[in-house]
Enzyme design. Structure first.
Site, PDB file in Angstrom:
ATOM      1  N   HIS A  68     -65.319   3.201 -40.181  1.00 39.43           N
ATOM      2  CA  HIS A  68     -65.956   4.714 -40.385  1.00 39.43           C
ATOM      3  C   HIS A  68     -67.520   4.208 -40.825  1.00 39.43           C
ATOM      4  O   HIS A  68     -67.744   3.367 -41.512  1.00 39.43           O
ATOM      5  CB  HIS A  68     -65.563   4.950 -41.918  1.00 39.43           C
ATOM      6  CG  HIS A  68     -64.024   5.517 -41.777  1.00 39.43           C
ATOM      7  ND1 HIS A  68     -63.482   6.352 -42.642  1.00 39.43           N
ATOM      8  CD2 HIS A  68     -62.961   5.427 -40.810  1.00 39.43           C
ATOM      9  CE1 HIS A  68     -62.150   6.722 -42.260  1.00 39.43           C
ATOM     10  NE2 HIS A  68     -61.976   6.126 -41.131  1.00 39.43           N
ATOM     11  N   TYR A 197     -65.190  12.721 -50.259  1.00 38.47           N
ATOM     12  CA  TYR A 197     -65.375  12.918 -52.043  1.00 38.47           C
ATOM     13  C   TYR A 197     -65.687  14.295 -52.317  1.00 38.47           C
ATOM     14  O   TYR A 197     -66.800  14.736 -51.978  1.00 38.47           O
ATOM     15  CB  TYR A 197     -66.200  11.888 -52.512  1.00 38.47           C
ATOM     16  CG  TYR A 197     -66.038  10.405 -52.129  1.00 38.47           C
ATOM     17  CD1 TYR A 197     -66.097   9.629 -51.187  1.00 38.47           C
ATOM     18  CD2 TYR A 197     -65.478   9.679 -53.341  1.00 38.47           C
ATOM     19  CE1 TYR A 197     -65.626   8.256 -51.041  1.00 38.47           C
ATOM     20  CE2 TYR A 197     -65.243   8.534 -53.501  1.00 38.47           C
ATOM     21  CZ  TYR A 197     -65.026   7.582 -52.130  1.00 38.47           C
ATOM     22  OH  TYR A 197     -64.859   6.423 -51.929  1.00 38.47           O
ATOM     23  N   PRO A 289     -61.295   3.139 -59.202  1.00 39.91           N
ATOM     24  CA  PRO A 289     -61.272   3.134 -57.647  1.00 39.91           C
ATOM     25  C   PRO A 289     -62.141   3.920 -56.902  1.00 39.91           C
ATOM     26  O   PRO A 289     -62.275   3.905 -55.789  1.00 39.91           O
ATOM     27  CB  PRO A 289     -59.585   3.669 -57.338  1.00 39.91           C
ATOM     28  CG  PRO A 289     -59.210   4.140 -58.707  1.00 39.91           C
ATOM     29  CD  PRO A 289     -60.050   3.700 -59.519  1.00 39.91           C
ATOM     30  N   LYS A 293     -64.249  -0.586 -54.666  1.00 43.21           N
ATOM     31  CA  LYS A 293     -64.808  -2.099 -54.935  1.00 43.21           C
ATOM     32  C   LYS A 293     -63.635  -3.119 -55.249  1.00 43.21           C
ATOM     33  O   LYS A 293     -64.262  -4.326 -55.193  1.00 43.21           O
ATOM     34  CB  LYS A 293     -65.813  -1.893 -55.901  1.00 43.21           C
ATOM     35  CG  LYS A 293     -67.211  -1.222 -55.372  1.00 43.21           C
ATOM     36  CD  LYS A 293     -67.800  -1.917 -54.573  1.00 43.21           C
ATOM     37  CE  LYS A 293     -68.899  -1.096 -53.488  1.00 43.21           C
ATOM     38  NZ  LYS A 293     -68.704  -1.013 -52.185  1.00 43.21           N
ATOM     39  N   TYR A 381     -72.258   1.163 -50.801  1.00 42.71           N
ATOM     40  CA  TYR A 381     -70.816   1.551 -50.473  1.00 42.71           C
ATOM     41  C   TYR A 381     -70.365   0.837 -49.438  1.00 42.71           C
ATOM     42  O   TYR A 381     -69.076   0.076 -49.387  1.00 42.71           O
ATOM     43  CB  TYR A 381     -70.757   3.065 -49.877  1.00 42.71           C
ATOM     44  CG  TYR A 381     -69.267   3.529 -50.006  1.00 42.71           C
ATOM     45  CD1 TYR A 381     -68.639   4.163 -50.975  1.00 42.71           C
ATOM     46  CD2 TYR A 381     -68.725   3.709 -48.734  1.00 42.71           C
ATOM     47  CE1 TYR A 381     -67.430   4.609 -51.083  1.00 42.71           C
ATOM     48  CE2 TYR A 381     -67.233   4.266 -48.768  1.00 42.71           C
ATOM     49  CZ  TYR A 381     -66.562   4.588 -50.018  1.00 42.71           C
ATOM     50  OH  TYR A 381     -65.340   5.155 -49.813  1.00 42.71           O
TER      51      TYR A 381
HETATM   52  C1  LIG Z   1     -54.443   3.363 -56.625  1.00 44.48           C
HETATM   53  C2  LIG Z   1     -55.497   2.224 -56.271  1.00 44.48           C
HETATM   54  C3  LIG Z   1     -56.300   2.343 -55.505  1.00 44.48           C
HETATM   55  C4  LIG Z   1     -57.455   1.512 -55.039  1.00 44.48           C
HETATM   56  N1  LIG Z   1     -58.311   1.674 -53.988  1.00 44.48           N
HETATM   57  C5  LIG Z   1     -59.124   0.519 -53.758  1.00 44.48           C
HETATM   58  C6  LIG Z   1     -60.140   0.455 -52.614  1.00 44.48           C
HETATM   59  O1  LIG Z   1     -60.198   1.444 -51.784  1.00 44.48           O
HETATM   60  N2  LIG Z   1     -60.816  -0.489 -52.459  1.00 44.48           N
HETATM   61  C7  LIG Z   1     -60.921  -1.644 -53.264  1.00 44.48           C
HETATM   62  O2  LIG Z   1     -61.794  -2.564 -52.807  1.00 44.48           O
HETATM   63  N3  LIG Z   1     -60.086  -1.490 -54.208  1.00 44.48           N
HETATM   64  C8  LIG Z   1     -59.324  -0.573 -54.479  1.00 44.48           C
HETATM   65  N4  LIG Z   1     -58.377  -0.743 -55.641  1.00 44.48           N
HETATM   66  C9  LIG Z   1     -58.345  -2.088 -56.543  1.00 44.48           C
HETATM   67  C10 LIG Z   1     -57.599  -3.278 -55.673  1.00 44.48           C
HETATM   68  O3  LIG Z   1     -56.327  -2.860 -55.535  1.00 44.48           O
HETATM   69  C11 LIG Z   1     -57.501  -4.499 -56.818  1.00 44.48           C
HETATM   70  O4  LIG Z   1     -58.862  -4.564 -57.232  1.00 44.48           O
HETATM   71  C12 LIG Z   1     -57.031  -5.807 -56.064  1.00 44.48           C
HETATM   72  O5  LIG Z   1     -55.632  -5.479 -55.934  1.00 44.48           O
HETATM   73  C13 LIG Z   1     -57.222  -6.879 -56.902  1.00 44.48           C
HETATM   74  O6  LIG Z   1     -56.829  -8.080 -56.163  1.00 44.48           O
HETATM   75  P1  LIG Z   1     -56.347  -9.174 -57.237  1.00 44.48           P
HETATM   76  O7  LIG Z   1     -55.562 -10.233 -56.260  1.00 44.48           O
HETATM   77  O8  LIG Z   1     -57.451  -9.501 -58.062  1.00 44.48           O
HETATM   78  O9  LIG Z   1     -55.244  -8.717 -58.239  1.00 44.48           O
HETATM   79  P2  LIG Z   1     -53.505  -8.007 -57.652  1.00 44.48           P
HETATM   80  O10 LIG Z   1     -53.902  -7.455 -56.337  1.00 44.48           O
HETATM   81  O11 LIG Z   1     -53.306  -7.226 -58.877  1.00 44.48           O
HETATM   82  O12 LIG Z   1     -53.035  -9.490 -57.613  1.00 44.48           O
HETATM   83  C14 LIG Z   1     -52.289 -10.282 -58.549  1.00 44.48           C
HETATM   84  C15 LIG Z   1     -51.150 -10.905 -58.493  1.00 44.48           C
HETATM   85  O13 LIG Z   1     -50.734 -11.773 -59.313  1.00 44.48           O
HETATM   86  C16 LIG Z   1     -49.387 -11.522 -59.583  1.00 44.48           C
HETATM   87  N5  LIG Z   1     -49.427 -11.935 -61.047  1.00 44.48           N
HETATM   88  C17 LIG Z   1     -49.359 -11.395 -62.182  1.00 44.48           C
HETATM   89  N6  LIG Z   1     -48.764 -11.902 -63.439  1.00 44.48           N
HETATM   90  C18 LIG Z   1     -48.281 -13.123 -62.795  1.00 44.48           C
HETATM   91  C19 LIG Z   1     -47.646 -14.125 -63.468  1.00 44.48           C
HETATM   92  N7  LIG Z   1     -47.530 -14.154 -64.573  1.00 44.48           N
HETATM   93  N8  LIG Z   1     -47.491 -15.272 -62.557  1.00 44.48           N
HETATM   94  C20 LIG Z   1     -47.745 -15.289 -61.098  1.00 44.48           C
HETATM   95  N9  LIG Z   1     -48.159 -14.108 -60.598  1.00 44.48           N
HETATM   96  C21 LIG Z   1     -48.590 -13.243 -61.401  1.00 44.48           C
HETATM   97  C22 LIG Z   1     -49.083 -10.090 -59.376  1.00 44.48           C
HETATM   98  O14 LIG Z   1     -47.750  -9.854 -58.980  1.00 44.48           O
HETATM   99  C23 LIG Z   1     -50.058  -9.769 -58.083  1.00 44.48           C
HETATM  100  O15 LIG Z   1     -49.548 -10.008 -57.043  1.00 44.48           O
HETATM  101  C24 LIG Z   1     -57.464   0.147 -55.752  1.00 44.48           C
HETATM  102  C25 LIG Z   1     -56.376   0.174 -56.960  1.00 44.48           C
HETATM  103  C26 LIG Z   1     -55.576   0.985 -57.086  1.00 44.48           C
HETATM  104  C27 LIG Z   1     -54.529   0.874 -58.183  1.00 44.48           C
END
Ligand SMILES: Cc1cc2nc3c(=O)[nH]c(=O)nc-3n(C[C@H](O)[C@H](O)[C@H](O)COP(=O)(O)OP(=O)(O)OC[C@H]3O[C@@H](n4cnc5c(N)ncnc54)[C@H](O)[C@@H]3O)c2cc1C
Length: 397
Positions: A68, A197, A289, A293, A381
């Site tokens: 986009h 938005y 969200p 980011k 962005y």
């Molecule tokens: C509705 C929604 C929309 C979003 N939209 C955007 C967007 O458009 N762009 C963007 O950049 N971000 C967006 N985000 C945010 C993004 O999804 C998160 O920031 C991202 O998933 C972070 O990745 P992570 O690996 O740090 O954490 P997570 O994805 O939360 O991964 C953590 C992992 O650790 C595992 N875990 C937890 N506890 C334990 C344990 N005790 N032992 C072993 N494993 C464990 C979990 O099961 C999970 O698989 C959005 C979030 C939501 C909820």
């Protein structure tokens, strides 16, 4: 390296380490299907796209990612386009679901035959301030104990790594917003090629998409709103009331495949390191969200960490490990500020006065009529430049 969590942060880090010949064990407490099926992020910054490509995991992104070059801001019934590519010398965002990113990374990890445990129980980390931190877990009834050089806490906001840091070490900064979002995935062809938005008297709404056949939509609702209060018809009525513009543009209505309520929160725990434990991604920070980011910050954190680990293993250098938290937090706080600003500008606050309403409209009017204001939004962005080069983390661009 022990890596807790197989979300974007853990899987990206595991692959970056693999590319540099550094061994790691990834431990995840949910099933592979659960991790892939979770519907979450979808907007990738230019730098995240470049990173995935440089890591050799960009084939799916290349095939089905939707590039986009602009987005719309809509208020008082009119849509205003912000030309991201024009304002940032050709940069753009790519819509590619987090599900797909995670699926691609799991496939790449599996192909390396390096250890990745799903459905691990009793995951725990200890001896974090020693030279050999320990990662323990149970898998298929067998106890595992891994003595690591370092542990990466990539286990999200509700994981176990951050709470394993002794009291008094971390400073927590937090803001909980007085609203949440209902997010839906609908079997309906998107009626706009770019995100919209919307600021409306009834509250914020966001039009997005996952593919040429699936629309992703969000509407602002009270915090902790039970999803049972919302029939599919009620959700569509609210979406159409907020999003329909004076020229008759509106989203296509279709079968709702998935719906859920998301709370909105800003959160930072600092520093992002304790002894030999490094926090990355949502384990250390959460953004609302609105600014898209979260996943992108998870990617930039692990790039910084991979650079530091490569320097440690290849040359015994520890300065970049020492700087890890400071380098990450500089980017995290700018993303926090941007996400807070997007959220504050586009939502109706329950205690807002008529003055606040007029100020928000003036803000949006200024944003969409000033090239300087649009440039500021655009460069944030699509993603601010990374402080760390891909080459320093062993990648060839
Ligand atoms: C509705 C929604 C929309 C979003 N939209 C955007 C967007 O458009 N762009 C963007 O950049 N971000 C967006 N985000 C945010 C993004 O999804 C998160 O920031 C991202 O998933 C972070 O990745 P992570 O690996 O740090 O954490 P997570 O994805 O939360 O991964 C953590 C992992 O650790 C595992 N875990 C937890 N506890 C334990 C344990 N005790 N032992 C072993 N494993 C464990 C979990 O099961 C999970 O698989 C959005 C979030 C939501 C909820």
């Amino acid at each position: 390296m022990g890596i807790v969590g197989a979300g974007p942060a853990g899987l990206l880090l595991g692959h970056l380490l693999h590319l540099n010949g550094i061994d790691s064990v990834v431990v995840e407490n949910h099933s592979r299907e659960h991790v892939i099926d979770r519907v979450r992020a979808g907007v990738l910054e230019q730098g995240t796209v470049d990173l995935l490509r440089a890591m050799g995991v960009g084939a799916g992104l290349q095939r089905t990612g939707l590039r986009h070059e602009g987005l719309y801001v809509s208020f008082q019934g009119l849509r205003h386009r912000i030309d991201l590519a024009d304002l940032t010398a050709g940069k753009a965002i790519t819509v590619y679901g987090q599900n797909e990113v995670v699926r691609d990374l799991i496939e790449s990890r599996t192909a390396t035959a390096r250890p990745l445990y799903f459905e691990a129980d009793h995951v725990a980390v200890s001896a974090l301030d020693s030279s050999t931190p320990v990662l323990r877990f149970q898998h298929s009834g067998t106890d595992h104990e891994v003595h690591c050089d370092f542990v990466a806490g990539c286990d999200g906001f509700r994981g176990i790594c951050r709470p394993s840091i002794p009291d008094g070490v971390l400073t927590v900064y937090e803001r909980v917003y007085p609203f949440g979002w209902i997010g839906i995935l609908a079997d309906a062809a998107p009626t706009s090629d770019e995100l919209i938005y919307t600021y409306h008297d009834r509250g914020f709404a966001l039009f997005s998409m996952r593919s040429p056949k699936v629309t992703r939509l969000y509407v602002q609702v009270p915090p902790e709103e039970p999803i049972e209060n919302w029939s599919d018809e009620g959700i569509w009525n609210e979406i159409l009331a907020r999003m329909t513009t004076r020229d008759g543009w509106q989203p296509n209505v279709g079968h709702i495949i998935q719906k859920a309520v998301v709370p909105l929160r800003s959160f930072v725990a600092a520093p992002m390191r304790y002894g030999r434990l490094f926090l990355a991604g949502d384990a250390a920070h959460i953004v609302p969200p609105t600014g898209a980011k979260g996943l992108n910050l998870a990617a930039s954190d692990v790039l910084v960490l991979a650079r530091a680990l490569k320097a440690f293993y290849e040359r015994g250098r520890t300065e970049w490990l020492a700087e890890y938290s400071d380098v990450c937090l500089r980017r995290v706080w700018k993303a926090q500020r941007f996400s807070w600003w997007m959220t504050s500008t586009l939502h109706r606050f329950p205690d807002a006065t008529p003055f606040d309403y007029q100020r928000q409209i003036a803000d949006l009017d200024y944003l969409t009529s000033s090239r300087a204001a649009m440039t500021s939004l655009a460069e944030q962005y699509v993603g601010l430049p990374m402080e760390v080069s891909y080459e320093s983390a062993g990648l060839h661009v």
